[in-house]
Scaffold this active site. Structure first.
Site, PDB file in Angstrom:
ATOM      1  N   HIS A 102      41.586  40.411  39.069  1.00 35.73           N
ATOM      2  CA  HIS A 102      41.488  41.655  39.834  1.00 35.73           C
ATOM      3  C   HIS A 102      42.033  41.466  41.244  1.00 35.73           C
ATOM      4  O   HIS A 102      42.286  40.342  41.691  1.00 35.73           O
ATOM      5  CB  HIS A 102      40.030  42.136  39.912  1.00 35.73           C
ATOM      6  CG  HIS A 102      39.126  41.207  40.664  1.00 35.73           C
ATOM      7  ND1 HIS A 102      38.678  40.014  40.135  1.00 35.73           N
ATOM      8  CD2 HIS A 102      38.596  41.285  41.912  1.00 35.73           C
ATOM      9  CE1 HIS A 102      37.902  39.404  41.023  1.00 35.73           C
ATOM     10  NE2 HIS A 102      37.845  40.147  42.119  1.00 35.73           N
ATOM     11  N   HIS A 258      43.000  37.544  41.752  1.00 33.21           N
ATOM     12  CA  HIS A 258      42.216  36.309  41.636  1.00 33.21           C
ATOM     13  C   HIS A 258      41.211  36.421  40.504  1.00 33.21           C
ATOM     14  O   HIS A 258      40.930  37.515  39.999  1.00 33.21           O
ATOM     15  CB  HIS A 258      41.555  35.936  42.964  1.00 33.21           C
ATOM     16  CG  HIS A 258      40.634  36.977  43.502  1.00 33.21           C
ATOM     17  ND1 HIS A 258      41.078  38.134  44.098  1.00 33.21           N
ATOM     18  CD2 HIS A 258      39.286  37.053  43.523  1.00 33.21           C
ATOM     19  CE1 HIS A 258      40.060  38.869  44.469  1.00 33.21           C
ATOM     20  NE2 HIS A 258      38.944  38.239  44.116  1.00 33.21           N
TER      21      HIS A 258
END
Ligand code: SIN
Length: 282
Positions: A102, A258
């Protein structure tokens, strides 16, 4: 690149660098801060090792150089510090926070610029964070695909994560989230975003918060989004951060995804995040 006050060591080919020679626990001079800012733009995610004992006030003071603070609409903050999220997984917890690809807060009208994460307590093994450069992912696409994506917008929403069935809204011993209301706002952001500081183009959709392409149904959007989600996390666009207690990472949500790995059952991990507000993507 010519940094005057810090040493910079790359972590991987597409993005990521370690920074040495800056102490966030003390006042930082302008030259060092300019170098850190430049390293952040050059490498998209930077990690400042060895900041053990960094106080919440000092963490906020560092983050404040880059913008105003985001207050998370759903996750309960640290006691006495509404701008800090305590990201904790206790040994008995099954779920972790951020355990999927995300970009922070892309479900807002003005999503986050960056996040500053301080490792307070890390497991003996596991608990790394993966990052993926969305400028590298964009640049690797064919000219035909780039042209097709250029006019498209993605619809972003917190419903999947923080709605009734969302993973992030489920209870953990360690972190408390509020469930999003039934009517979760949706915002359209360009599928290809131009970075406001570097001018580089990058993909700006993500599996947690992009629910469809604007003007299409979810079913129609799925093949294209699934292709982009798979493409964007290819190994060649990633780096992996192995945490030591005390480390501070600062990543650019405008061009980086990440993923917090959940591979440390029975151990504790405790991080503190300050999230910096950004602007409306263009
Ligand atoms: C997050 O901000 O999504 C969590 C990152 C991490 O805990 O490594």
């Amino acid at each position: 690149m010519g940094y005057k006050s810090i040493e910079v060591r790359k972590l991987a080919g597409a993005l990521g660098a370690e920074i040495f020679g800056a102490d966030l626990r003390a006042d930082i001079d302008n030259e060092t801060m300019d170098d850190i800012h430049q390293a952040f733009l050059d490498h998209q995610v930077i990690v400042l090792r060895g900041q053990t004992g960094l106080s919440p006030e000092r963490q906020k003071a560092f983050a404040r150089h880059f913008g105003s603070f985001n207050i998370h609409p759903y996750v309960k903050p640290m006691e006495g510090h509404p701008e800090i999220l305590e990201i904790i997984k206790e040994p008995e917890d099954k779920l972790n926070f951020g355990g999927g690809w995300h970009s922070d807060m892309s479900f807002l009208e003005e999503p986050a610029l960056g996040s500053v994460l301080h490792a307070v307590d890390v497991p003996e093994w596991g608990g790394d964070t993966l990052f993926a450069s969305q400028t590298a992912a964009y640049e690797a696409l064919s000219d035909g695909m780039k042209a097709m994506l250029e006019p498209l917008k993605g619809v972003h929403s917190a419903a999947r994560e923080y709605g009734a069935k969302g993973l992030s809204a489920q209870s953990r011993k360690s972190m408390q989230s509020e469930r999003a209301a039934d009517e979760v706002p949706e915002y359209d952001h360009p599928v290809i975003r131009t970075h406001p500081e570097t001018g580089r183009k990058g993909l700006y959709v993500n599996p947690a918060f992009t629910v469809r392409i604007a003007g299409m149904t979810s079913r129609e959007s799925k093949p294209l989004l699934n292709f982009l989600f798979e493409h964007s996390r290819e190994e060649r666009f990633t780096c992996r951060l192995r945490w030591n207690a005390g480390d501070v990472a600062f990543w650019d949500n405008r061009c980086v995804w990440h993923y917090a790995l959940n591979d440390y059952p029975g151990q504790r991990r405790h991080m503190r995040r300050v999230t910096i507000n950004g602007d409306r993507p263009h």
